[in-house]
Scaffold this active site. Sequence first.
Site, PDB file in Angstrom:
ATOM      1  N   ARG A 315      15.333  37.922   2.077  1.00  0.00           N
ATOM      2  CA  ARG A 315      14.824  36.876   1.181  1.00  0.00           C
ATOM      3  C   ARG A 315      13.638  37.388   0.361  1.00  0.00           C
ATOM      4  O   ARG A 315      13.447  36.978  -0.776  1.00  0.00           O
ATOM      5  CB  ARG A 315      14.472  35.603   1.950  1.00  0.00           C
ATOM      6  CG  ARG A 315      14.217  34.412   1.035  1.00  0.00           C
ATOM      7  CD  ARG A 315      14.159  33.089   1.791  1.00  0.00           C
ATOM      8  NE  ARG A 315      15.459  32.455   1.949  1.00  0.00           N
ATOM      9  CZ  ARG A 315      15.983  31.553   1.108  1.00  0.00           C
ATOM     10  NH1 ARG A 315      15.310  31.159   0.040  1.00  0.00           N
ATOM     11  NH2 ARG A 315      17.165  31.036   1.319  1.00  0.00           N
ATOM     12  N   THR A 447      20.810  32.203   3.096  1.00  0.00           N
ATOM     13  CA  THR A 447      21.490  33.372   2.535  1.00  0.00           C
ATOM     14  C   THR A 447      22.726  33.717   3.364  1.00  0.00           C
ATOM     15  O   THR A 447      23.696  34.239   2.833  1.00  0.00           O
ATOM     16  CB  THR A 447      20.533  34.578   2.455  1.00  0.00           C
ATOM     17  OG1 THR A 447      19.897  34.747   3.713  1.00  0.00           O
ATOM     18  CG2 THR A 447      19.492  34.352   1.374  1.00  0.00           C
ATOM     19  N   GLU A 717      10.213  24.532   1.125  1.00  0.00           N
ATOM     20  CA  GLU A 717       9.570  25.836   0.963  1.00  0.00           C
ATOM     21  C   GLU A 717       9.049  26.136  -0.445  1.00  0.00           C
ATOM     22  O   GLU A 717       8.018  26.791  -0.589  1.00  0.00           O
ATOM     23  CB  GLU A 717      10.551  26.946   1.361  1.00  0.00           C
ATOM     24  CG  GLU A 717      10.901  26.936   2.823  1.00  0.00           C
ATOM     25  CD  GLU A 717      12.145  27.765   3.103  1.00  0.00           C
ATOM     26  OE1 GLU A 717      13.220  27.412   2.572  1.00  0.00           O
ATOM     27  OE2 GLU A 717      12.035  28.752   3.829  1.00  0.00           O
TER      28      GLU A 717
END
Lengths: 777, 485
Positions: A315, A447, A717
């Site tokens: 990430r 992901t 986030e």
Amino acid sequence: MQQQHRTVGQSLKHESAHLHVSGKANYTDDIPQREGTLHAAIGISTRAHAKIKAMDLSAVKAAEGVIAVITLDDVPGDKYLGPFLHDEPIFADEEVLYYGQPVFAVAATSHDLARRAAKLAKIEYEDLPAILTAQAAAEAKAYVLPPVHIKRGNVEEKLANAKHRVTGVFDLGGQEQFYLEGQIAYALPGEDGDMHVYTSTQHPSEMQFMVAHALGQHVHTVKAECRRMGGGFGGKETQSWVFAVIAALLARKTGKPVKLRADRDDDMMITGKRHDFQILYDIAHDDDGRIQGLKIEYRLRCGFSADLSGPVGDRAIFHTDNAYYLDEFDILSIRGKTNTQSNTAFRGFGGPQGIIAIEYMIDTIARKLGKDPLDVRKINFYGKTDRNVTPYQMTVEDNVIHELVAELEETSEYRKRRQEVNEFNAKNKILKKGLALVPVKFGISFTATQFNQAGALLHVYTDGSVMINHGGTEMGQGLNTKVAQVVAEELGLSIDRVRVSATDTSKVPNTSATAASTGTDLNGKAAQDACVKVKEKLAAFAAERYGCKPEEVRFADNHVYAGNEKIAFEEFVKIAYTARVPLWSSGFYRTPKIHYDFKTLTGRPFFYFAYGASVSEVIIDTLTGESRLLRADVLHDVGSSLNPAIDIGQVEGGFIQGAGWLTTEELWWNKDGKLMTHAPSTYKIPSVSDVPAQFNTRLYANSNKEDSIYHSKAVGEPPLPLGMSVFLALRDAVAAVDDSGRAVPPLMAPATAEAILKAVEAVKAAKKAEAVEAETV
Amino acid sequence: MGNRRTVRFLLNGELREVVPTSPTQSLLNYLREEERATGTKEGCAEGDCGACTVTEAELTETGEVRFRAINACIRFLPTFDGRAIWTVEGIANPDGSLHPAQQAMIDNHGSQCGFCTPGFVMSMYTMYQNGETKPSRERVLDCLSGNLCRCTGYRPIVEAAMKMGDYPEARTCGDTLAERLKAIRPEGTLEVETAAGNRYYAPATVEELAALYEANPDAVILAGGTDVGLWVTKHLMDLKTVIYIGGIQELKKIEQRDGAIEIGAAVLLNDAFPVVVEQYPEMEELWKRFSSTPIRNSGTFVGNLANGSPIGDNPPPMIAVGARVVLRKGDRRREMPLEDLYLAYRKQARDAGEFVESVRVPLRRESVKFAVYKLSKRYDQDISAVCAAFALDIENGRVKDARIAYGGMAATPKRASHAEAALNGASWDEASVQKAMSAMEQDYQPMTDMRATSEYRMTTAKNLVYRFFVETTSGQELSLYAANN
């Protein structure tokens, strides 16, 4: 469209707010205890890396109130656990791998007696060499997972031929989650091998699986349940297993209910944090500051095990572009194995590290060129129709960064304040001000594609009240409130008719962690699906009974409208029940469009992006390095908000948490590898006075282009990296020590007073060296 | 008549008479484990996060009721003898409607995960009970300085606190509270003894205290317990004998006589500071940054001196202004300069059975230039990396007498005698300041720890002399404090 919604889009209060304020919200430690409950404590390693030569637990066993003591030998099932790699022993396996590693556990008749007993172990160690930093791990080639390397174009050539080239190293500290409610689990043994575990976790299914594996039982014998957490922030995504599993093992061993509530210090000594990074960069750019080629090496401190370090590292790579088009790049990510806590998820999950890396570099480019960093940022923004393909080959289709930044630039009066800051700095020798505007683009989805699924279970009872259960967990983010809003909206009910129950693995199975900001996107959609299914059955029944088409049946205002009939919802469901129409359904959702090849790191890992920007103004004292945040302006994109009050709360909280990460929150290990900042007395999260008097937060008017739940966007986030404008404003203030406007302060994160003073002195020294050089030339 | 054995207090208005299971049982554990009142939370067990905040009410000698927010996690249950406690469960109106502190938190979206919320509510409730129903932002920041929230970023909580007065007036604790507290006012010595032989005494007079301590010189003297509490919750120490001084009215006095303010050993930090700040307004910022409101509501001014910690914030300014401590053993009293109390790390010039009875803080003299500076990672509630205090008697531009003291630079709070010598008799100018800064290296060899490196401590110790010089000569105030209010 939006105007037609009754419940969605309203700033409803948090579903538990009335319980929070009256002390009636039950957290795991507040659940009434069953008779005979024992309390556990964990005995931890006091060496960073050592062989256990001898372990004498006789004093522990003999201590007052002690009922049982267990070590790795007492684990009936899998002795090694972990979310991906099973590389974490439940207790030290002949060797301790970090200072704080669980070595044994005690169950006693009280919390206090268990803690006292756990101190009595006599362990003889033989020290082994320890690797304590990301840099040391990279240099020793000690990895928890193999390095990942991606590139496009010929960066070496770009760098070699660049007109402008900047290189540097940026040390970026980690961050403790510091959920106010510490890690805790309460395990109750049941009949026939059953184990019911109340656990403060973002991932009940994983707790269920791990407890089952450790006990050597089938998953169906274990039930994990969580009504709410007192904060999670990623720290309870995987690592709550330590507490759930040990409580369950002791419960199995003693046959009694066992509660394991970690003392704050033990919690911080045992569990992992946000990964700290060492970032090495080398950039080629043109006269305007446009990046032509970029080479980065990320060195992560992963700790003793892999945990989630793989996807965290990925990430960070995925967010190295932030809002900028990178034509040619070369990114290497090294997942260093160290003799420290196993670093884990923390709000942003590597994303913030990648984002601040590029922002630090752009800031550096701008300073070298003597330009306002905002102008260099704008030049590098992704285009709308060209320059819009990410390094992982996903086209950015929902780009609003140009408009959003322009709006914030205006509302925050950035240019005017830049002038004022310059004037202040010209007049003041000791105090200096700084200003920075920073954008954020954040990719939404796990992901790992398979985690992007969710289930829900909807019950309509015959009095017209509704219960919704879903796989997400409530940690304060307002997920249950939003899901209840979705259900109320779908069924046309007022919010008081809808109740959300505790997350429970016996209701919705195989759930994903409530993480990656996806809680509402996934579970909201699953709940909506369940509603649609129930409504379909009810509409068909109503159409038949009242003589209209099913699609003409409406659910609104606590009523059902069918043909010319208007029937109170509770009456209608009674009739439907009597006619044997099912009043409940499961719901399911999987995120469309996403795919991704983890070998090449290409594809479309994200369903969409969330955008935001922030401006911070700070002041520093160049004699001491002390600083204050004077004003912050935040503009953030949540698409079409499901609940503006909750979203604003997430944005403000994320901003302050991000600012804390980069300023006061310093993790400090001593030379023996012992974490010395393991309690709030030594580890400093922001407190109330750190919030600026002027703190303006607004939601950007937008709607998600993708078909997300009511076209909202995830909000957990994305706002966290916005806090980096504080850090870059501090760097701006430090740069002002040199009035040439060209200083590039080597400010490291977190920017504690000490780090700021160090950067101030470095700028002064560089200026002095330059002056000397100028004289000698 | 023997000593009393039961602790009497009001919990949410109801009388409790309890024989504590242990003298060091915390109020928090009592509430959660015995009362099963789980609204009050444990977040850290060291008085730093505020999740355990409750309201304490005490009758003053003049018969008024004082409300204070305190940390339940590190206060021992017997110290509430004769007092009243409110927890989050007990503050709603009799009709069940929520208290303004609670309703304002809901309406302003002040809770997210909710775990810190009861603590914030109790800090706000305390303000309200003390008549601060529409407090300024500055007051709110001060009163919430001991409550950590990890979710909200605080903005909605601050707004909620400022808006409490917008709601219908809440039930106060009633006029009868003073009467009820009077009815349980402690008389004579409280004594708690456990089966394991741990003993707790709360004497009512200084004479009794002096006699008890002389007879039990190994006892731990407990005042606010903001440090001793952690010996139990964190170090799991088993305290054999504890003598609590917080019930001794004579030690709660602040008196001005013989050119000094005399502050008794049981005077709370938050009661002593206003009086000291009147003399030394330059200490106001330190007061606000001294730990947090709940800690200052339990901890004592003298305790922070008598404790002898090298990183306490009171010793540097008190040494600089020339404070003297009054020591007592039995009937014997003696006085010494505060700095002479500190011999080595946690070692003091006190005889066995001798305790600090009071501190005498000299009144301000016009010719003295004074300042105290605190350096820490966080603004509120943080332990200083360096705390520096300067008191310079300057006459006609010359330094007549320099008193400089630092915390965080040595194993004890310590005067910078070389730096002082460099200044004494010198003119108060930049050249002298530079000399004093260089001399600092002979005064201290600070250590490196999680708060700061040795280098940072030394550099800033020097730079703070310079800051003091700039502030005293240019009139420019360099504090960042004013910048965010």
